[in-house]
Design an enzyme around this catalytic site. Structure first.
Site, PDB file in Angstrom:
ATOM      1  N   ILE A 258      -2.910  -5.829   6.268  1.00  0.00           N
ATOM      2  CA  ILE A 258      -3.837  -5.086   7.106  1.00  0.00           C
ATOM      3  C   ILE A 258      -3.694  -3.608   6.751  1.00  0.00           C
ATOM      4  O   ILE A 258      -2.691  -3.198   6.174  1.00  0.00           O
ATOM      5  CB  ILE A 258      -3.605  -5.326   8.619  1.00  0.00           C
ATOM      6  CG1 ILE A 258      -2.154  -5.042   9.018  1.00  0.00           C
ATOM      7  CG2 ILE A 258      -3.996  -6.735   9.001  1.00  0.00           C
ATOM      8  CD1 ILE A 258      -1.874  -5.238  10.500  1.00  0.00           C
ATOM      9  N   ASP A 259      -4.695  -2.814   7.083  1.00  0.00           N
ATOM     10  CA  ASP A 259      -4.708  -1.416   6.682  1.00  0.00           C
ATOM     11  C   ASP A 259      -3.577  -0.618   7.314  1.00  0.00           C
ATOM     12  O   ASP A 259      -3.044  -0.988   8.366  1.00  0.00           O
ATOM     13  CB  ASP A 259      -6.042  -0.768   7.070  1.00  0.00           C
ATOM     14  CG  ASP A 259      -7.228  -1.402   6.366  1.00  0.00           C
ATOM     15  OD1 ASP A 259      -7.029  -1.941   5.267  1.00  0.00           O
ATOM     16  OD2 ASP A 259      -8.339  -1.359   6.925  1.00  0.00           O
ATOM     17  N   LYS A 260      -3.257   0.504   6.701  1.00  0.00           N
ATOM     18  CA  LYS A 260      -2.188   1.390   7.171  1.00  0.00           C
ATOM     19  C   LYS A 260      -2.349   1.738   8.650  1.00  0.00           C
ATOM     20  O   LYS A 260      -1.388   1.696   9.416  1.00  0.00           O
ATOM     21  CB  LYS A 260      -2.185   2.663   6.323  1.00  0.00           C
ATOM     22  CG  LYS A 260      -1.217   3.732   6.810  1.00  0.00           C
ATOM     23  CD  LYS A 260      -1.396   5.019   6.016  1.00  0.00           C
ATOM     24  CE  LYS A 260      -0.548   6.142   6.593  1.00  0.00           C
ATOM     25  NZ  LYS A 260      -0.774   7.429   5.896  1.00  0.00           N
TER      26      LYS A 260
ATOM     27  N   THR B 232      -4.245   0.195  10.890  1.00  0.00           N
ATOM     28  CA  THR B 232      -4.514  -0.960  11.752  1.00  0.00           C
ATOM     29  C   THR B 232      -3.176  -1.510  12.213  1.00  0.00           C
ATOM     30  O   THR B 232      -2.248  -1.649  11.415  1.00  0.00           O
ATOM     31  CB  THR B 232      -5.303  -2.045  10.989  1.00  0.00           C
ATOM     32  OG1 THR B 232      -6.568  -1.514  10.580  1.00  0.00           O
ATOM     33  CG2 THR B 232      -5.527  -3.263  11.855  1.00  0.00           C
TER      34      THR B 232
ATOM     35  N   ARG C 150     -14.423  -2.936   9.714  1.00  0.00           N
ATOM     36  CA  ARG C 150     -14.852  -1.539   9.654  1.00  0.00           C
ATOM     37  C   ARG C 150     -16.219  -1.402   8.986  1.00  0.00           C
ATOM     38  O   ARG C 150     -17.101  -0.682   9.475  1.00  0.00           O
ATOM     39  CB  ARG C 150     -13.800  -0.711   8.910  1.00  0.00           C
ATOM     40  CG  ARG C 150     -12.436  -0.717   9.617  1.00  0.00           C
ATOM     41  CD  ARG C 150     -11.322  -0.176   8.721  1.00  0.00           C
ATOM     42  NE  ARG C 150     -11.516   1.224   8.399  1.00  0.00           N
ATOM     43  CZ  ARG C 150     -10.764   1.892   7.536  1.00  0.00           C
ATOM     44  NH1 ARG C 150      -9.780   1.261   6.886  1.00  0.00           N
ATOM     45  NH2 ARG C 150     -10.987   3.172   7.297  1.00  0.00           N
TER      46      ARG C 150
END
Length: 304
Positions: free
Chosen positions: A138-140, A142, A239
């Site tokens: 998952i994104d930094k 998130t 997103r």
């Protein structure tokens, strides 16, 4: 270095060599096999071949599997919020601002560094020394649930579920504006943005299928609190999809040019619930990560 040698029979003729090896040795991922081929460690009748080579009757296939290389990434005593753990998998609640795996020039402070300290030598090696145990990300900015695999068998079985989109993944998010419908589905392919290669976008020409289901939890004056469930897992999927219908995520500076009046670090997105068939028990396991403190505080502010 482990060595293997096979002679091809009639039943296997005309199969791509990378696919044939993956079927023969299920413990190896297709991407790892393709790397072996690229590194000239797979031979057909004594000569290296490309991954697209289609095998023929009486071909002699020989290949080598190098010994696992110990990561040069340091194990770091970084606290982990453990949601679930056994001999096969670890599910943690990733905090905001933490990168999942190291990258060139950035080898410390990541989830991998923390997991290496926590799990010692009990991590799958399929994704290589830079991503031990990592089967998805998952994104930094998130937060929330992420699965770590402790052995190759667990890694293969979890990866197969991710590939067939059978893993439950429910997220919480706050978006700009008031969504009119109580629920909806966004079905739009996602690929690299042709105008900015650092971003993803709806890409009908080169994108991969992407489906996001969303439903409204609560509406506020200028924002909507929603739950999103993924059918697919493309990079930045929620997103990109929410921005595509005019409701980008609050705090997202990549897919929205709106300025937040709140002091936020990136998008308001939380991977709350993850559910999968356990690799050993073969029973369904579902785990949820509580909302982070900043998210709870933001909802309280919106209430007032």
């Amino acid at each position: 270095m482990e060595q293997f040698s096979y002679r091809i029979g009639l039943e296997d003729e005309d199969v791509r060599i990378d696919k044939w090896i993956s079927l023969t040795l299920e413990s190896l991922s297709r991407s790892y096999i393709q790397k072996l081929i690229k590194d000239n460690l797979v031979f057909v009748n004594g000569k290296p071949q490309k991954a697209s080579y289609r095998i023929k009757v009486d071909d002699e296939i020989a290949f080598q599997i190098p010994e696992a290389v110990s990561p040069s990434i340091p194990a770091e005593d970084i606290p982990l919020s453990v949601l679930y753990e056994d001999d096969d998998i670890l599910i943690v609640n990733k905090p905001k601002g933490m990168v999942v795996h190291p990258a060139p020039g950035h080898y410390t402070g990541t989830l991998v560094n923390a997991v290496m300290f926590h799990c010692k030598d009990n991590l799958s090696g399929i994704n290589g020394v830079m991503r031990p145990g990592i089967v998805h990300r998952i994104d930094k900015d998130t937060t929330g649930s992420i699965i770590i695999c402790k052995n190759d068998n667990a890694h293969n079985l979890v990866a197969a579920q991710l590939k067939e989109h059978s893993i439950t993944r429910r997220y919480r998010a706050i978006v700009y504006g008031c969504l009119q419908d109580n629920e909806g589905c966004i079905d739009a392919p996602i690929g690299r943005d042709p105008r900015d290669r650092k971003k993803m976008a709806i890409n009908n020409t080169n994108g991969k299928p992407a489906i996001t289901h969303y439903k409204v939890i609560k509406r506020y004056k200028d924002y909507t609190y929603i739950e999103c469930q993924l059918e697919t897992g493309r990079t930045h999927q929620i997103r990109v999809h929410m921005a595509s219908i005019g409701h980008p995520l609050l705090g997202d500076t990549v897919y929205s040019n709106r300025k937040s009046k709140f002091n936020l670090e990136g998008q308001t997105l939380h991977a709350m619930t993850i559910g999968l068939i356990h690799p050993s028990s073969r029973e369904y396991l579902e785990v949820s990560a509580p909302l982070p403190e900043y998210f709870e505080h933001l909802l309280a502010v919106l209430e007032t």
